[in-house]
Design a protein around this motif. Structure first.
Motif, short mmCIF file in Angstrom:
data_model
loop_
_atom_site.label_atom_id
_atom_site.label_comp_id
_atom_site.label_asym_id
_atom_site.label_seq_id
_atom_site.Cartn_x
_atom_site.Cartn_y
_atom_site.Cartn_z
N THR A 159 0.86 -1.18 0.00
CA THR A 159 0.00 0.00 0.00
C THR A 159 0.89 1.23 0.00
O THR A 159 2.08 1.15 0.24
CB THR A 159 -0.91 0.02 1.25
OG1 THR A 159 -0.08 -0.01 2.41
CG2 THR A 159 -1.86 -1.16 1.26
N MET A 160 0.30 2.37 -0.26
CA MET A 160 1.03 3.64 -0.19
C MET A 160 0.37 4.49 0.87
O MET A 160 -0.79 4.84 0.70
CB MET A 160 1.02 4.36 -1.53
CG MET A 160 1.94 3.71 -2.54
SD MET A 160 3.59 3.50 -1.95
CE MET A 160 4.37 4.94 -2.53
N PRO A 161 1.00 4.84 1.95
CA PRO A 161 2.31 4.36 2.34
C PRO A 161 2.25 2.88 2.75
O PRO A 161 1.19 2.33 3.02
CB PRO A 161 2.68 5.25 3.53
CG PRO A 161 1.38 5.65 4.12
CD PRO A 161 0.41 5.73 2.96
N VAL A 162 3.42 2.27 2.84
CA VAL A 162 3.52 0.86 3.20
C VAL A 162 2.96 0.66 4.60
O VAL A 162 3.22 1.44 5.51
CB VAL A 162 4.99 0.39 3.14
CG1 VAL A 162 5.13 -1.02 3.67
CG2 VAL A 162 5.52 0.49 1.72
N SER A 163 2.13 -0.38 4.76
CA SER A 163 1.61 -0.72 6.09
C SER A 163 2.04 -2.15 6.43
O SER A 163 2.28 -2.96 5.54
CB SER A 163 0.09 -0.58 6.13
OG SER A 163 -0.51 -1.49 5.24
N VAL A 164 2.13 -2.41 7.72
CA VAL A 164 2.58 -3.71 8.20
C VAL A 164 1.57 -4.24 9.20
O VAL A 164 1.12 -3.52 10.08
CB VAL A 164 3.97 -3.61 8.86
CG1 VAL A 164 4.42 -4.94 9.41
CG2 VAL A 164 4.99 -3.07 7.86
N ASP A 165 1.18 -5.51 9.02
CA ASP A 165 0.27 -6.18 9.95
C ASP A 165 1.06 -7.18 10.79
O ASP A 165 2.01 -7.80 10.30
CB ASP A 165 -0.82 -6.96 9.20
CG ASP A 165 -1.78 -6.05 8.47
OD1 ASP A 165 -2.10 -4.98 8.99
OD2 ASP A 165 -2.22 -6.43 7.36
N TYR A 166 0.63 -7.34 12.03
CA TYR A 166 1.21 -8.32 12.93
C TYR A 166 0.10 -9.22 13.45
O TYR A 166 -0.99 -8.75 13.76
CB TYR A 166 1.92 -7.64 14.11
CG TYR A 166 3.12 -6.87 13.69
CD1 TYR A 166 4.36 -7.48 13.59
CD2 TYR A 166 3.04 -5.51 13.37
CE1 TYR A 166 5.49 -6.78 13.18
CE2 TYR A 166 4.15 -4.80 12.97
CZ TYR A 166 5.36 -5.44 12.88
OH TYR A 166 6.47 -4.74 12.48
#
Length: 119
Positions: A81-88
């Motif tokens: 995605t823009m901006p980059v997203s991170v899932d945990y």
């Protein structure tokens, strides 16, 4: 007079070694709380997890998540995605901690009630 060391059988030694390994893995102020939040809420983005875990600094959360990921308890997924997203989220192995998390929560509730009754 020097006391003799009590000799434990192999099953007891293995159990104590397992307890030591678990404590080493979950050591610190934040790891168990992070695991608990991911256990009860499921997948979370970094900032959502930071909001859930009250009082943790971004740098500390990042460091603890890296350690949990390295130990195969947490899975990190970077989204395009823009901006980059991170899932945990917890791995299946991380989810296997559910009995420990549940038991700690139940014990903590009982302890808090006992403490409040004493005051």
């Amino acid at each position: 007079m020097k006391k003799e060391k009590i000799e434990l059988d192999i099953e007891c030694k293995n159990h104590i070694r397992g307890v030591r390994d678990t404590i080493y893995l979950l050591d610190g102020k934040w790891k168990t709380i992070i695991i608990s939040h991911l256990y009860y809420t499921g997948k979370l983005r970094f900032m959502d997890l930071k909001r859930q875990v009250e009082g943790i600094a971004s740098k500390t959360l990042s460091k603890e998540l890296k350690v949990l990921e390295m130990n195969n308890l947490v899975k990190r997924t970077q989204n395009n995605t823009m901006p980059v997203s991170v899932d945990y989220e917890l791995t299946e192995f991380g989810k296997s901690l559910h009995t420990i998390i549940d038991t700690m929560g139940e014990w903590g509730i009982k302890y808090r009630k006992q403490l409040l009754q004493q005051n």
